[in-house]
Design an enzyme around this catalytic site. Structure first.
Site, PDB file in Angstrom:
ATOM      1  N   LYS A   1     -17.321   9.459  -0.042  1.00 11.65           N
ATOM      2  CA  LYS A   1     -16.978   8.932   1.242  1.00 11.65           C
ATOM      3  C   LYS A   1     -15.970   9.777   1.954  1.00 11.65           C
ATOM      4  CE  LYS A   1     -19.203   4.917   1.083  1.00 11.65           C
ATOM      5  NZ  LYS A   1     -18.335   3.506   0.748  1.00 11.65           N
TER       6      LYS A   1
ATOM      7  N   TYR B   1      -9.273   7.527   1.259  1.00  7.19           N
ATOM      8  CA  TYR B   1     -10.262   8.365   1.692  1.00  7.19           C
ATOM      9  C   TYR B   1      -9.618   9.903   2.160  1.00  7.19           C
ATOM     10  CZ  TYR B   1     -12.303   4.172   2.079  1.00  7.19           C
ATOM     11  OH  TYR B   1     -12.879   2.746   1.616  1.00  7.19           O
TER      12      TYR B   1
ATOM     13  N   ASP C   1      -8.967  -2.471 -11.775  1.00  5.84           N
ATOM     14  CA  ASP C   1      -9.555  -2.373 -10.651  1.00  5.84           C
ATOM     15  C   ASP C   1     -10.846  -3.473 -10.794  1.00  5.84           C
ATOM     16  OD1 ASP C   1      -9.824  -1.372  -7.928  1.00  5.84           O
ATOM     17  OD2 ASP C   1     -11.874  -0.891  -8.679  1.00  5.84           O
TER      18      ASP C   1
ATOM     19  N   GLU D   1      -6.425  -6.949 -10.915  1.00  9.41           N
ATOM     20  CA  GLU D   1      -6.592  -6.768  -9.667  1.00  9.41           C
ATOM     21  C   GLU D   1      -7.802  -7.630  -9.060  1.00  9.41           C
ATOM     22  OE1 GLU D   1      -7.946  -4.803  -5.624  1.00  9.41           O
ATOM     23  OE2 GLU D   1      -9.056  -4.724  -7.567  1.00  9.41           O
TER      24      GLU D   1
END
Lengths: 649, 649
Positions: free
Chosen positions: B249, B517, B375, B404
């Site tokens: 990404k 990113y 995560d 999370e």
């Protein structure tokens, strides 16, 4: 707490928890009656976004075949499925849930198609699912082939998006790696009468039409048509056994009876017999059985009082002193609540008398008795009740037990959990709008609903509540109407109530010249305004299914705290009853009442026919808020039957 | 649901139910940390009026000796006993209860004596009890003889009514026919840090002091003194592994990265290695271990991010294609939420990868890691987490897991039940006074308290909540102060918060130019007003035990809905903190705040020293209601320390 099994192989990924209805996490069964709906709910969820399917399995009796029903998602991971219980006995239910990868794929396919994504691989996946589903099904096989026909890509997409494919997905759950609830939850289903009964209590010794005479079962039999025509279906008698002569209580609970005084029927036993005998003045066992049979013919059950305690001259005391506690001086321990002594009563020693007491129930069941009102169960061990009621139910599952425990909330609840069919309640002392509303919510909208069936009494021989002291008939009528419409089980200590007896003994919540200690004479041939109201309300209860449940109550907003209003309706809304009662029994009260539009599924156009079942007046309501007025001197309540008319729009 | 055994012999008459703390009726253990008090409560009752005694038994580890503590009756058949948990590991507790006939007799004796009743037989009974109690005790023997000495009746009565006799009754419970709870309830006791921690999150790649340079662990090490001096004790890094190069990404989540773009650390794995490797640009394993050790020296744990998913070029994909789902065309299934595709991410096939994932935890624990932030655990099977956390705890019971999962309530709860030490919460979106109060009540005053330890975050790299968009520093300060004082565990995605970043991406709750990113450059040498406030609040949290628990919160009434006020105090009231926060970050707000007198055990004379820990102002409050004022442009909240002064009366 029923939970799903933890299958640690990574494929059974669903959690099932918070299953209802259960009592104390499944430690006790939940209760229902024949014809009731069971709404099974559970929290069911998994990780991620995969589609879940879940099935409810239920069966009648442990060895029967399971019946499978789909659960549907309501919101926030709560699921529901409902079934009707049609037979008495034990029902069981459990839940299975699984991830339906076929449905997950189908849902994704539709979204991707809408976004015009490339779907070649998805079509291959779909074909694979179809082949896994029902390999032998030729239609599914053909469709699978079409999906993978590369030359007809657009047709294949159209096929998946078509109606038939939606049906196939819906009708073919891909049931793999099923998570199973690690419990079979039990529901005890009882006779409808467990949930719907109208009790009339009187002392058989006061049944004579002739003043000064000891009433007999034969006299009682003569009263049956009167009570039957009033619409009651249970007649409850205080104990009918020989009454202790030693330390017999006199009028108004004096410690020494004068000669000729009849004593308290709760001082059970004398040289004339004990818990399996009948007081000779009442008649013979033959008379009693005749009475039971004749009552039955008129649709009435005779409820017997079970008071497990003995007068000092009860035959048990001599024959089985080991069933009582012996004091160091050799005397038998009488009942006491220090410093008060109850020397007319010997409590049983519950460490050793269980079998004998079971035999008392069995004996009277053999004589035709189906209902027992149990006196002060909270002063006997709760494990005893659990055992003895289970034993009785083995002999005859139709037996109804009413718990007369006016005590602390947890004990009342516990007795209901271990098996009492119905329970006396605090209704007797809940008077204001907020008291009544709160109490009903506690009974109906908490876990209580699954085990505690209330039976509302405005009075008992032990309780003339303060709010009836020296009051006129309006409040008697009001309290009766509330009892009989709030709760589907209710009862009344009849004759004194019918005739508005309102004189307390020394300002206490006891009746003056209480019938517990003397014979009364009633003018049984007369009827009163109350007699008529009892008749009308009982008729309304019989004719309106909405009044045959306690669980369907919904209170209505009204801008006047003197007026309480509640709706009861059947699930199909074909029977709707609205009670509007004026708690101020002196003054006319009025206000605006809000119809619960959602509950009644009313749209913007309202057209409701309102029929007052007491006065037979008719109204039409076309608004959400409607004016109501209650003049207590005419009638302290309205009993409206509502009919939803088709809108003429 | 723990319940007492039903011993059908008529002697074990007690019901024990509704035992707390348990989770889902004992299906999961309750959680506490070292030093916390455990209040064990239960409903305990029996029939009749006999006196009940009850004991709590608890032990550390299954094979230890039971420690017995008396339970005391609070009200309405509710009982309580408390103990402190002082070691980590598993505690167990159970309850015994019995009827103390000796005490029942003693109580009756006193009442009868007061009513001047004849007590000869009672004295004989008392003597018998004494002989049953401790037959060998010579004092009790002597007293027993005196009670039955007929020639000294009055002396005997006086003896029973005397002080010594009361002591004897109290110290000699007559423990017969004990009812035992049919369960040993489990409590998992963890490190204090499980309940009290202050997290600072930053991206190690943004740690360089030099703009445009990829940060390294060595750069991170240079930041440690700054973060330590601000008082944080956990530094949490997003994943530190090699980042996928295929489908990487770009800036602001564009699907194709430009050459040189660094990609998202959550796309784990490339030809440089996978979940057990380190991104070479960050440094070596040696550097990382050095960093962990140096942080440890400064009182800081490094929390590692566990993101169980793979970039397409993760070594696992080639080496173990069976750990992923393969599509019919032979490709590996990427993540999707139709119609969205996440082609940079391959999810694991959780039907077969459990052991390998366990080895990832084990590997990093071997490198010195004690805390894992997991995560998106809600997109992986809950049974996997239950298994893997239990496995990890066997290896090292001190490991802390932060869940999370920003998802539906039941799933968040379920993850906490199966073992997550701490959980992210909805605090991030709870803004108004009623939202915050309701949410805190849900966390603290429901069953949630026994398994769900909240960790409050005002922001995360994924969430710049709407209420921070384009807002000034007042609200950043307010939300930080709320997070750090409402909850004893809290965290902040540090540098952007410290520096008041408030620009969203396309109006969404995402940061513009998100650090997810790209590399950011921060002026780590600068400090801001926020830096100071973080420092002061963390210091207050360290110095005030009242702020080290989430469970002791009590909201205070105040006649202004823009001000929220809550008290936190230790059980001994030696440490009391009062937070008064202005939710209106534009305008000065004031009102009258009511001190909870019962909670603070304040009498009519109030003398309370009030010290503002931020401004160091001092006040004295002598009233129940006190004027408070908060000017957000000075400081959006007060952090008061209260001291109860001895009344001078």
């Amino acid at each position: 707490m029923p939970k799903s099994e933890n299958q640690s192989d990574g494929r059974s990924r669903i959690i099932i928890e918070n299953v209802q209805p259960v009592v104390d996490g499944g430690f006790y069964p939940a209760k229902r009656v024949i014809g009731e709906r069971v709404d099974v709910t559970a929290s069911i969820f998994t990780d991620g976004h995969d589609h879940i399917r879940a099935s409810l399995f239920y069966k009648k009796e442990i060895n029967a075949q399971w019946i499978e029903l789909p659960l549907r998602h309501i919101s926030n991971d709560e699921w529901i499925a409902s079934f009707q219980v049609e037979e008495k006995g034990n029902y069981f239910f459990t839940i299975h849930a699984w991830i339906d990868h076929f449905e997950t794929w189908y849902d994704g396919f539709k979204k991707k198609a809408a976004a015009q994504l490339e779907l070649k691989v998805e079509l291959m996946e779909g074909a694979a699912f179809l082949r896994r589903l029902v390999p032998a099904n030729s239609e599914l096989k053909t469709i699978a082939e079409k999906l993978t026909d590369q030359s007809k890509y657009d047709a294949a997409i159209a096929l998946v998006l078509g109606e038939r494919f939606a049906e196939i997905v819906n009708q073919n759950p891909l049931k793999e790696n099923v998570t199973k609830l690690d419990a079979e939850c039990k529901i005890v289903v009882e006779l409808a009468k467990a949930n719907f009964s109208s009790w009339y209590e009187f002392f058989p010794r006061s049944s004579s039409l002739e003043s000064g005479k000891h009433g007999t079962f034969k006299d009682c039999q003569k009263l049956l048509p009167r009570i039957a025509s009033m619409g009651f279906d249970v007649i409850y008698f205080p104990p009918i056994h020989p009454i202790g002569k030693i330390n017999r209580k006199g009028k108004n609970n004096t410690t020494k009876a004068e000669k000729g005084e009849v004593g308290s029927p709760w001082a059970v036993g004398s040289d004339e017999g004990g818990h399996k005998s009948i007081l000779p003045s009442l008649g013979s066992l033959y008379d009693f059985k005749n009475l039971i049979a004749e009552a039955k013919r008129l649709g009435i059950d005779i409820a017997m009082d079970i008071a497990f305690q003995c007068a000092p001259d009860h035959p048990y005391v001599k024959e089985h002193p080991e069933w009582f506690v012996t004091r160091p001086d050799g005397s038998i321990q009488y009942a006491e609540n220090p410093p008060k002594k109850y020397q007319d009563i010997y409590p049983f020693n519950f460490e050793c008398v269980w079998e004998e007491l079971r035999s008392v129930f069995f004996y009277w069941i053999d004589q035709g008795i189906k209902i027992f009102r149990v006196d002060n169960p909270h002063t006997k061990p709760i494990p005893f009740w659990q055992w003895v009621m289970a034993e009785v139910k083995k002999k005859d599952p139709d037996i109804i037990f009413l718990s007369e425990a006016f005590t602390r909330p947890k004990i009342m609840a516990s007795l209901a959990k271990v098996g009492f069919t119905q329970s006396y309640t605090y209704f007797t002392w809940r008077v204001t709008k907020s008291e009544i509303t709160e109490y009903m919510n506690e009974l109906v909208n908490t876990s209580s609903r699954n085990f505690f069936r209330p039976n509302f009494w405005p009075n008992t021989p032990d309780i003339l509540p303060f709010h009836l002291h020296h009051k006129n008939d309006n409040i008697f009528i009001l309290r009766f109407a509330l009892a009989a419409t709030l709760s589907s089980n209710y009862g009344v200590y009849g004759p004194v109530y019918e005739f508005y007896e309102n004189a307390p003994f020394q300002g206490k919540e006891e009746y003056d010249n209480s019938e517990k200690y003397e014979i009364r004479h009633y003018d049984w041939k007369r009827t009163y305004r109350m007699t008529d109201i009892m008749t009308i309300i009982n008729q309304a209860r019989r004719e309106n299914k909405a009044l045959q449940s306690t669980w369907n109550i919904q209170f209505c907003s009204i801008n006047n705290d003197n007026i309480i209003a509640y709706l009861k309706c059947t699930d199909d809304l074909l029977n709707i009853i609205l009670v509007v009662a004026n708690l101020d029994t002196q003054n006319n009260q009025s206000g605006f009442l809000q119809l619960p539009k959602a509950k009644l599924k009313l749209g913007d156009k309202i057209n409701l026919k309102v029929h007052d079942l007491i006065t037979h007046e008719h109204f039409t309501w076309t608004q959400e808020w409607n004016f109501v007025e209650v003049d207590p001197n005419k009638m302290p309540f309205h009993l409206f039957k509502l009919t939803i008319e088709e809108s003429k729009m």
